[in-house]
Design an enzyme around this catalytic site. Structure first.
Site, PDB file in Angstrom:
ATOM      1  CB  CYS A   1      -0.876   0.054   1.244  1.00 54.99           C
ATOM      2  SG  CYS A   1      -1.938  -1.370   1.414  1.00 54.99           S
TER       3      CYS A   1
ATOM      4  CG  ASN B   1       2.608   0.694   3.449  1.00 53.92           C
ATOM      5  OD1 ASN B   1       3.703   1.207   3.290  1.00 53.92           O
ATOM      6  ND2 ASN B   1       2.321  -0.484   2.960  1.00 53.92           N
ATOM      7  N   GLY B   2       1.292  -1.760   5.535  1.00 48.82           N
ATOM      8  CA  GLY B   2       2.031  -2.741   6.319  1.00 48.82           C
ATOM      9  C   GLY B   2       1.132  -3.894   6.689  1.00 48.82           C
TER      10      GLY B   2
ATOM     11  N   GLY C   1       0.215   0.263  -5.097  1.00 46.83           N
ATOM     12  CA  GLY C   1      -1.067  -0.434  -5.027  1.00 46.83           C
ATOM     13  C   GLY C   1      -1.985   0.031  -6.123  1.00 46.83           C
TER      14      GLY C   1
ATOM     15  CE1 TYR D   1       8.663  -5.374  -8.878  1.00 47.94           C
ATOM     16  CE2 TYR D   1       7.392  -5.134  -6.866  1.00 47.94           C
ATOM     17  CZ  TYR D   1       7.441  -5.269  -8.229  1.00 47.94           C
ATOM     18  OH  TYR D   1       6.291  -5.289  -8.962  1.00 47.94           O
TER      19      TYR D   1
END
Ligand code: AMP
Length: 478
Positions: free
Chosen positions: A13, A114-115, A39, A254
């Site tokens: 996210c 996020n996570g 995302g 990445y």
């Protein structure tokens, strides 16, 4: 039927927020646009006009969901937070789109996350036993319930209560009628930065989102830090137990955008250094270096520079292929990677080619690309990967599959080479990766490569028997 358990940890996210700017929701739209790579499945914005919160969210890309200017009329106010989300399970449904917004006894609150919270299911079971009713299958909703059920008085104390219960990776952005609060977990798994724009504040997953709106980069939000922003300005707190930070190394490999600065470094420069290091470790007699775009480009430039071989764009990417591309059913099925990449025969014909990518997950992409490059006339295809073998799943918010699907968890490098039909295969070493990020002695979470998980998690959360032995001792400590 919709699964009632929480999602497996498969969420990637991006979060973004603006406090005190007349165009808060419009800027948040732009910020999310810059974070789209984090995302692509759904997105949402919640704004505050000082008295109430307003939301617009939907499945789809940022430009599609917020493509109509009229939408911003329904997002008034000088503060806003937003979220882009990607999940790979069946629960990609509208009710799981963030930010989550709730009304409770003390007003309204919205949260973007996020996570991944690794003890989410245990807390959820506990809360449900006491009568909580959950509306989504997201671990994020737990935080809202913990906040609402805390007996503490101030929002900061209630938040501290809630955060003290959860384990794992979380960058959080909260918005109330009058405040924006940013939180980064004590390990600092995911990136989060703070910026200024005029008299206002901006929070973003990555600095590339600040660049787009011309906000000034101030600093990263520290691991374990809680930043509370209101009309009087900004206050910073460290209410959580300190631990050794372990930011996610895969953000460099990445996930993050190359133009971003995360964890104190520019991602592009790190990736290029990974390529240089890879060339030092896995030299090969060849004619050209070809990246798999886009993820392999900076590492391929570094590899070419270090090896002295020419860098060539032997594979061209169609940038308009979304994640939702649906293959035709009939004669032209199985496009696979072809819909995304096409070889330049004139570049590859008769050449000994070094193909560079950032990682091999299941091995399907590399296998198809090696075949494609060979079919285009290459005489040899040597694959070089700018990270170590990805052998362990991520439980902290990167979408890696379980061990059974990770090819390197059960196959030797030579077996993988044979599977992808390459003439040779070389991965960057652990030490090489650490050197590339300038951390000779660790300091990062590299669990996807080593299985050394910095935050342990309850057995219940694990879906994979093959890892059990590894965690037995740590699990007992929880
Ligand atoms: P695979 O075909 O499963 O081996 O996938 C390898 C490709 O997936 C590489 O080209 C990577 O750039 C890309 N990749 C690696 N990690 C992720 C991730 N978490 N989400 C999406 N793509 C990824």
């Amino acid at each position: 039927m919709e699964e009632m358990k929480l999602l497996r940890p498969e969420e990637e996210c991006g979060i973004f927020g603006v406090f005190n700017h007349p165009e808060a929701s419009n800027l948040t739209y732009l910020g999310l646009y810059a974070l789209q790579h984090r995302g692509q499945e759904s997105c949402g914005i919640v704004s505050s006009d000082g008295a109430a919160l307003h939301a617009h969210k939907s499945m789809g890309l940022v430009a599609d969901v917020f493509g109509n200017q009229e939408i911003f009329k329904s997002l008034p106010g000088k503060s806003a937070i937003g979220h882009v989300r990607y999940s790979t399970t069946g629960s990609s449904v509208i009710k799981n789109v963030q930010p989550i917004m709730v009304d409770y006894s003390r007003g309204s609150i919205a949260v973007a996350h996020n996570g991944n919270i690794v003890n989410a299911q245990i807390i959820k079971d506990e809360l449900e036993a006491y009568g909580s009713i959950f509306q989504t299958t997201m671990d994020t909703e737990i935080i809202v319930h913990l906040l609402a059920t805390s007996k503490a008085n101030s929002l900061l104390d209630r938040l501290t209560d809630a955060l003290n219960r959860i384990l794992g990776a979380y960058c959080l952005l909260f918005l109330t009628e009058t405040r924006m609060i940013a939180v980064r977990d004590p390990n600092g798994f995911r990136p989060l930065c703070l910026g200024r724009l005029g008299g206002g504040y901006v929070i973003a997953s990555e600095s590339c989102a600040l660049d787009l709106i011309d906000a000034e980069f101030v600093r990263e939000v520290e691991p374990g830090e809680v930043i509370v922003i209101d009309k009087n300005g900004m206050n910073s707190f460290f209410p959580l137990k300190k631990t050794t930070p372990s930011p996610c190394i895969f953000e460099f490999v990445y996930f993050a955008r190359p133009d971003s600065h995360v964890f104190g470094r520019n991602v592009y420069q790190v990736r290029k250094e990974q390529g240089r290091q890879l060339a030092r470790e896995h030299k090969v007699d060849a004619d050209i270096v070809v990246p798999i775009p886009d993820s392999g480009v900076p590492a391929a430039l570094g590899y070419a520079e270090e090896s002295g071989l020419p860098f060539e764009l032997g594979l061209i990417r169609n940038h308009y292929v979304g994640r939702t591309f649906i293959e035709p059913q009939q004669a032209i099925r199985h496009f696979g990677v072809k819909i995304k990449l096409n070889p330049v025969r004139e570049v590859l014909k008769g050449k000994r080619v070094v193909v560079i990518d950032d990682s091999i997950v299941r091995g399907t992409t590399s296998r198809k690309i090696v075949k494609m490059v060979r079919n285009a006339g290459a005489s040899e295809v040597h694959v070089r990967i700018s990270s170590p073998p990805t052998s362990y799943p991520c439980y902290y918010g990167i979408d890696t599959p379980n061990r059974k699907e990770l090819i390197s968890s059960s196959h030797s490098i030579d077996e993988i080479r044979r599977y992808i039909t390459a003439d040779s295969l070389g991965y960057l070493s652990e030490e090489g990766l650490m050197k590339s990020v300038g951390a000779d002695n660790g300091g990062y979470c590299n669990a996807c490569f080593t299985g050394g998980y910095p935050v342990k998690f309850p057995r219940l959360e694990m879906d994979d028997d093959s890892q059990m032995g590894l965690f037995e001792k740590e699990i007992e400590k929880i």
